[in-house]
Design an enzyme around this catalytic site. Structure first.
Site, PDB file in Angstrom:
ATOM      1  N   GLY A  95       0.831  -1.205   0.000  1.00 34.95           N
ATOM      2  CA  GLY A  95       0.000   0.000   0.000  1.00 34.95           C
ATOM      3  C   GLY A  95       0.861   1.248   0.000  1.00 34.95           C
ATOM      4  O   GLY A  95       2.056   1.194   0.274  1.00 34.95           O
ATOM      5  N   CYS A 100       5.384  -6.350   1.523  1.00 37.19           N
ATOM      6  CA  CYS A 100       5.800  -4.946   1.532  1.00 37.19           C
ATOM      7  C   CYS A 100       5.136  -4.166   2.671  1.00 37.19           C
ATOM      8  O   CYS A 100       5.518  -4.344   3.823  1.00 37.19           O
ATOM      9  CB  CYS A 100       5.568  -4.312   0.168  1.00 37.19           C
ATOM     10  SG  CYS A 100       6.631  -2.879  -0.073  1.00 37.19           S
ATOM     11  N   TYR A 101       4.138  -3.332   2.389  1.00 36.42           N
ATOM     12  CA  TYR A 101       3.459  -2.656   3.499  1.00 36.42           C
ATOM     13  C   TYR A 101       2.975  -3.694   4.508  1.00 36.42           C
ATOM     14  O   TYR A 101       3.027  -3.463   5.722  1.00 36.42           O
ATOM     15  CB  TYR A 101       2.264  -1.838   2.987  1.00 36.42           C
ATOM     16  CG  TYR A 101       1.581  -0.991   4.051  1.00 36.42           C
ATOM     17  CD1 TYR A 101       1.939   0.349   4.229  1.00 36.42           C
ATOM     18  CD2 TYR A 101       0.595  -1.517   4.877  1.00 36.42           C
ATOM     19  CE1 TYR A 101       1.329   1.123   5.204  1.00 36.42           C
ATOM     20  CE2 TYR A 101      -0.021  -0.747   5.853  1.00 36.42           C
ATOM     21  CZ  TYR A 101       0.348   0.582   6.011  1.00 36.42           C
ATOM     22  OH  TYR A 101      -0.269   1.343   6.977  1.00 36.42           O
ATOM     23  N   HIS A 106       7.609  -7.980  -4.083  1.00 39.83           N
ATOM     24  CA  HIS A 106       6.236  -8.214  -4.556  1.00 39.83           C
ATOM     25  C   HIS A 106       6.133  -9.485  -5.408  1.00 39.83           C
ATOM     26  O   HIS A 106       6.535  -9.474  -6.566  1.00 39.83           O
ATOM     27  CB  HIS A 106       5.768  -7.004  -5.373  1.00 39.83           C
ATOM     28  CG  HIS A 106       5.563  -5.795  -4.522  1.00 39.83           C
ATOM     29  ND1 HIS A 106       4.353  -5.513  -3.931  1.00 39.83           N
ATOM     30  CD2 HIS A 106       6.426  -4.836  -4.129  1.00 39.83           C
ATOM     31  CE1 HIS A 106       4.474  -4.402  -3.216  1.00 39.83           C
ATOM     32  NE2 HIS A 106       5.717  -3.976  -3.316  1.00 39.83           N
ATOM     33  N   GLU A 121       3.358 -10.700  -6.425  1.00 40.78           N
ATOM     34  CA  GLU A 121       2.104 -10.658  -7.181  1.00 40.78           C
ATOM     35  C   GLU A 121       2.226  -9.963  -8.535  1.00 40.78           C
ATOM     36  O   GLU A 121       1.262  -9.908  -9.293  1.00 40.78           O
ATOM     37  CB  GLU A 121       1.008  -9.996  -6.325  1.00 40.78           C
ATOM     38  CG  GLU A 121       1.072  -8.474  -6.226  1.00 40.78           C
ATOM     39  CD  GLU A 121       2.088  -7.935  -5.208  1.00 40.78           C
ATOM     40  OE1 GLU A 121       2.994  -8.686  -4.795  1.00 40.78           O
ATOM     41  OE2 GLU A 121       1.980  -6.746  -4.861  1.00 40.78           O
ATOM     42  N   SER A 127     -23.376  -5.293 -25.576  1.00 40.03           N
ATOM     43  CA  SER A 127     -22.693  -4.343 -26.447  1.00 40.03           C
ATOM     44  C   SER A 127     -21.965  -5.066 -27.577  1.00 40.03           C
ATOM     45  O   SER A 127     -21.459  -4.430 -28.484  1.00 40.03           O
ATOM     46  CB  SER A 127     -21.671  -3.573 -25.621  1.00 40.03           C
ATOM     47  OG  SER A 127     -20.686  -4.478 -25.135  1.00 40.03           O
ATOM     48  N   GLY A 128     -21.884  -6.399 -27.472  1.00 41.14           N
ATOM     49  CA  GLY A 128     -21.057  -7.114 -28.426  1.00 41.14           C
ATOM     50  C   GLY A 128     -19.656  -7.329 -27.878  1.00 41.14           C
ATOM     51  O   GLY A 128     -18.847  -8.021 -28.467  1.00 41.14           O
ATOM     52  N   GLY A 129     -19.353  -6.714 -26.746  1.00 45.64           N
ATOM     53  CA  GLY A 129     -18.055  -6.899 -26.093  1.00 45.64           C
ATOM     54  C   GLY A 129     -18.016  -8.228 -25.344  1.00 45.64           C
ATOM     55  O   GLY A 129     -19.037  -8.896 -25.193  1.00 45.64           O
ATOM     56  N   ASP A 161     -17.372  -9.044 -22.083  1.00 43.97           N
ATOM     57  CA  ASP A 161     -18.012  -9.184 -20.773  1.00 43.97           C
ATOM     58  C   ASP A 161     -19.520  -9.351 -20.898  1.00 43.97           C
ATOM     59  O   ASP A 161     -20.109 -10.257 -20.308  1.00 43.97           O
ATOM     60  CB  ASP A 161     -17.721  -7.970 -19.883  1.00 43.97           C
ATOM     61  CG  ASP A 161     -16.232  -7.721 -19.734  1.00 43.97           C
ATOM     62  OD1 ASP A 161     -15.444  -8.631 -20.063  1.00 43.97           O
ATOM     63  OD2 ASP A 161     -15.856  -6.617 -19.309  1.00 43.97           O
ATOM     64  N   SER A 162     -20.148  -8.449 -21.658  1.00 42.00           N
ATOM     65  CA  SER A 162     -21.609  -8.518 -21.708  1.00 42.00           C
ATOM     66  C   SER A 162     -22.066  -9.767 -22.465  1.00 42.00           C
ATOM     67  O   SER A 162     -23.100 -10.352 -22.131  1.00 42.00           O
ATOM     68  CB  SER A 162     -22.212  -7.239 -22.302  1.00 42.00           C
ATOM     69  OG  SER A 162     -21.877  -7.087 -23.658  1.00 42.00           O
ATOM     70  N   ARG A 193     -19.495  12.074 -23.700  1.00 48.43           N
ATOM     71  CA  ARG A 193     -19.696  10.831 -22.953  1.00 48.43           C
ATOM     72  C   ARG A 193     -20.987  10.901 -22.145  1.00 48.43           C
ATOM     73  O   ARG A 193     -21.738   9.933 -22.083  1.00 48.43           O
ATOM     74  CB  ARG A 193     -18.513  10.588 -22.004  1.00 48.43           C
ATOM     75  CG  ARG A 193     -17.286  10.031 -22.709  1.00 48.43           C
ATOM     76  CD  ARG A 193     -16.179   9.800 -21.693  1.00 48.43           C
ATOM     77  NE  ARG A 193     -14.986   9.201 -22.283  1.00 48.43           N
ATOM     78  CZ  ARG A 193     -14.753   7.885 -22.312  1.00 48.43           C
ATOM     79  NH1 ARG A 193     -15.604   7.052 -21.776  1.00 48.43           N
ATOM     80  NH2 ARG A 193     -13.657   7.420 -22.874  1.00 48.43           N
ATOM     81  N   LYS A 202     -10.502 -10.326 -16.224  1.00 49.49           N
ATOM     82  CA  LYS A 202     -10.764 -10.355 -17.666  1.00 49.49           C
ATOM     83  C   LYS A 202     -10.322 -11.669 -18.330  1.00 49.49           C
ATOM     84  O   LYS A 202     -11.052 -12.236 -19.132  1.00 49.49           O
ATOM     85  CB  LYS A 202     -10.018  -9.189 -18.314  1.00 49.49           C
ATOM     86  CG  LYS A 202     -10.395  -8.950 -19.755  1.00 49.49           C
ATOM     87  CD  LYS A 202     -11.537  -7.992 -19.832  1.00 49.49           C
ATOM     88  CE  LYS A 202     -11.979  -7.711 -21.239  1.00 49.49           C
ATOM     89  NZ  LYS A 202     -13.130  -6.792 -21.216  1.00 49.49           N
ATOM     90  N   ASP A 262      -1.501  14.509 -58.608  1.00 50.03           N
ATOM     91  CA  ASP A 262      -0.957  15.803 -59.031  1.00 50.03           C
ATOM     92  C   ASP A 262      -1.771  17.010 -58.597  1.00 50.03           C
ATOM     93  O   ASP A 262      -1.535  18.122 -59.046  1.00 50.03           O
ATOM     94  CB  ASP A 262      -0.798  15.852 -60.571  1.00 50.03           C
ATOM     95  CG  ASP A 262       0.464  15.127 -61.008  1.00 50.03           C
ATOM     96  OD1 ASP A 262       1.247  14.739 -60.104  1.00 50.03           O
ATOM     97  OD2 ASP A 262       0.661  14.943 -62.213  1.00 50.03           O
ATOM     98  N   LYS A 284       0.638   4.832 -21.774  1.00 51.79           N
ATOM     99  CA  LYS A 284      -0.270   5.248 -20.699  1.00 51.79           C
ATOM    100  C   LYS A 284       0.375   4.889 -19.381  1.00 51.79           C
ATOM    101  O   LYS A 284       0.704   3.718 -19.209  1.00 51.79           O
ATOM    102  CB  LYS A 284      -1.605   4.527 -20.815  1.00 51.79           C
ATOM    103  CG  LYS A 284      -2.518   4.791 -19.600  1.00 51.79           C
ATOM    104  CD  LYS A 284      -3.796   4.005 -19.632  1.00 51.79           C
ATOM    105  CE  LYS A 284      -4.626   4.383 -18.407  1.00 51.79           C
ATOM    106  NZ  LYS A 284      -5.917   3.733 -18.372  1.00 51.79           N
ATOM    107  N   GLU A 319      -7.930   5.526 -24.865  1.00 48.05           N
ATOM    108  CA  GLU A 319      -8.761   6.231 -25.837  1.00 48.05           C
ATOM    109  C   GLU A 319      -8.272   7.676 -25.949  1.00 48.05           C
ATOM    110  O   GLU A 319      -7.559   8.170 -25.083  1.00 48.05           O
ATOM    111  CB  GLU A 319     -10.229   6.205 -25.392  1.00 48.05           C
ATOM    112  CG  GLU A 319     -10.858   4.815 -25.420  1.00 48.05           C
ATOM    113  CD  GLU A 319     -11.042   4.261 -26.829  1.00 48.05           C
ATOM    114  OE1 GLU A 319     -11.086   5.048 -27.784  1.00 48.05           O
ATOM    115  OE2 GLU A 319     -11.137   3.028 -26.959  1.00 48.05           O
TER     116      GLU A 319
HETATM  117  N1  GLN Z   1       4.567   2.725   1.312  1.00 50.89           N
HETATM  118  C1  GLN Z   1       5.451   1.717   1.796  1.00 50.89           C
HETATM  119  C2  GLN Z   1       6.897   1.986   1.376  1.00 50.89           C
HETATM  120  O1  GLN Z   1       7.159   2.838   0.573  1.00 50.89           O
HETATM  121  C3  GLN Z   1       5.015   0.359   1.271  1.00 50.89           C
HETATM  122  C4  GLN Z   1       5.160   0.232  -0.210  1.00 50.89           C
HETATM  123  C5  GLN Z   1       4.480  -0.998  -0.747  1.00 50.89           C
HETATM  124  O2  GLN Z   1       3.700  -1.660  -0.079  1.00 50.89           O
HETATM  125  N2  GLN Z   1       4.709  -1.260  -2.010  1.00 50.89           N
HETATM  126  O3  GLN Z   1       7.788   1.353   1.865  1.00 50.89           O
END
Ligand code: GLN
Length: 500
Positions: free
Chosen positions: A23, A50-51, A141, A143, A196-198, A200-201, A270, A356, A437, A492, A498
């Protein structure tokens, strides 16, 4: 997934184990969230990430400090051997485990009764464990995809240490979910849903159809901003191939007339499309309800199908309370209060525990064709937000044609499944060109293609030049009104996927 402030006493079931996630806070900040200390007395295994590790330390003597150096990126973890054995958490993992770190704080010392089970060059406490209780903490991490063997570590915890069974299969999920829907809706209850044709739906609709047949009513609203031939195709697949009870409402004039004059305000576009969608959908729902009332075999419509996925659920259980703006995908939901409360419709959300990729897997299981299951996401407002500036019938037609060529070439090159989302957008500016031309003064198409796993961040897709050249040539040759084609190189963040 529960908020970290969950009170144990208010939980009606006992977990097999607890994972405390990472976190953004520092545990010693005054408004930092803390877990109910009772979890440490529960007697089930705990893994802090981590946290979560810092939280375990905070509860066992508070020795967490701001690190002098932040650590973001790869690190190599060495599991420590005690009497020649690594800890169960690191069972069958390499000696140099490549992991991802993302933290600023660190443990100042080992909490009392803990010992070190893993280290890195920078982290003397990359992994710790309690001497007598099954409490573990790791600084890295497992995950994220940047930790290639992270899933194995999580398996070691969940299966090896917590003793969880690995008996969740998609086939079992389908049976269980169909039984749950049948029990919930009853023998005669009916359900309404937008499609929607997507992916999920469509998957949600197919599941409803398997569960209650024609007592599920799907509605497809044609907003005039769908892709080339899309409405006909969706109709064909849903009715002929999947047997879904579908009504198509052609409201394209209503949408396209209403969009006139909205030029410099994407949010207004939108919003207009969203609220018009709801009006059209509601009018159709009333008709279906009227007809349902007179059916001898079925009762009134009681539920509204929503294609909520697990990421939406996660977003809504932030410890600060449900986030203010959970995305409402108006193509699959977001009904007005007056319908939900006024007519007493309840939500039914069969995909709410799935990600997904699992929805796609479920789609395959339900016999939905590959092309549909692998379809790129398409926004509810459709081409309207890919025509920058004012949306007119002519502009939609240009963008639609260019998009069709781009996607056709992507498919022909066998690249479609490698790309997460691709489309052509029409820019509201003109450039000079020379064709036959003759000097021309025409519009510009911007192509965009991205790769992402979660759509939260995305990288641009690296086409080869020959491919881009081929697409550019075809678009300029085949689409009237366009004399230039550009490729969008923005990732991104800072771009969004989009354009509007
Ligand atoms: N915020 C905490 C840190 O910076 C934990 C970070 C985390 O959980 N990824 O150490």
């Amino acid at each position: 997934m529960l908020p970290c402030t969950q009170k144990l006493a208010e939980l009606s079931w006992k977990p097999k184990g607890v994972i405390l996630s990472g976190g953004p806070y520092s545990v010693y900040e005054t408004d930092a969230p803390h877990v109910d200390a009772a979890i440490f007395e529960l007697g089930v295994p705990i893994l802090g990430i981590c946290y979560g590790l810092q939280e375990i330390a905070w509860h066992h003597g508070k020795n967490v400090v701001a690190g002098t150096e932040r650590e973001y990126g790869h690190a190599d973890v060495q599991a420590k051997r005690h009497n020649g054995h690594v800890d169960k958490l690191f069972k069958d993992l390499e000696d140099d485990l490549r992991v991802w770190m993302s933290h600023g704080d660190k443990l100042g010392a080992l909490p009392a009764s803990f010992h070190t089970i893993a280290t890195t060059k920078n982290s003397p406490y990359a992994g710790i464990a309690h001497e007598t209780k099954p409490i573990y903490g790791i600084q890295f991490h497992p995950e994220v995809t940047h930790t290639p063997r992270g899933v194995k570590l999580l398996e070691n915890f969940a299966v090896g240490i917590c003793g969880a069974r690995q008996d969740w299969t998609m086939a079992k999920f389908v049976d269980k979910e169909i039984a749950r829907i049948r029990a919930l809706v009853g023998d005669k209850g009916q359900v309404l849903g937008a499609v929607s044709g997507g992916v999920d739906s469509t998957v949600a609709a197919k599941l409803m159809h398997e569960a209650i047949g024609d007592r599920f009513h799907a509605v497809l609203v044609d907003n005039g901003c769908m892709r080339l031939n899309e409405c006909e195709q969706v109709k064909k697949t849903l009715t002929e191939h999947l047997g879904i009870n579908l009504t198509v409402v052609d409201a394209s004039d209503l949408f396209l007339d209403g969009l006139k004059g909205i030029s410099d305000n994407p949010e207004a576009k939108r919003k207009f499309i969203g609220s018009t969608f709801i009006d059209v959908f509601e009018a159709e729902a009333l008709k279906i309800e009227e007809a349902a009332k007179n059916s001898p075999k079925a009762g009134p419509i009681k539920f509204f199908l929503q294609g909520t996925l697990y990421p939406d659920v996660i977003e809504s259980i932030s410890f600060k309370g449900p986030s203010a703006t959970i995305k409402t995908h108006h193509n699959v939901g977001g009904l007005p209060e007056r319908m939900m409360n006024g007519q007493g419709l309840k939500l039914i959300e069969p995909l709410r525990e799935l990600f997904k990729d699992e929805v796609r897997e479920l789609g395959r299981q339900l016999g939905i064709p590959h092309d549909l299951v692998m379809r790129h996401p398409f926004p509810g407002p459709g081409i309207a937000i890919r025509v920058l500036g004012e949306v007119t019938r002519e502009q939609v037609a240009i963008a639609r044609k260019a998009d069709h060529i781009f996607i056709e070439e992507i498919r022909a090159a066998g690249l479609y499944d490698q790309i997460s989302q691709a489309f052509a957008a029409l820019l509201p500016v003109k450039a000079v060109g020379v064709m036959g031309d003759k000097r021309v003064h025409q519009q510009v198409i911007s192509l965009r293609a991205v790769q992402t796993t979660d759509f939260m961040t995305a990288n641009i897709f690296r086409f080869d030049w020959e491919f881009l050249e081929r697409v550019s040539t075809r678009i300029v040759n085949e689409v009237d009104g366009v004399c230039r084609v550009e490729y969008d190189l923005t990732s991104k963040p800072p771009g969004t996927i989009e354009m509007e």
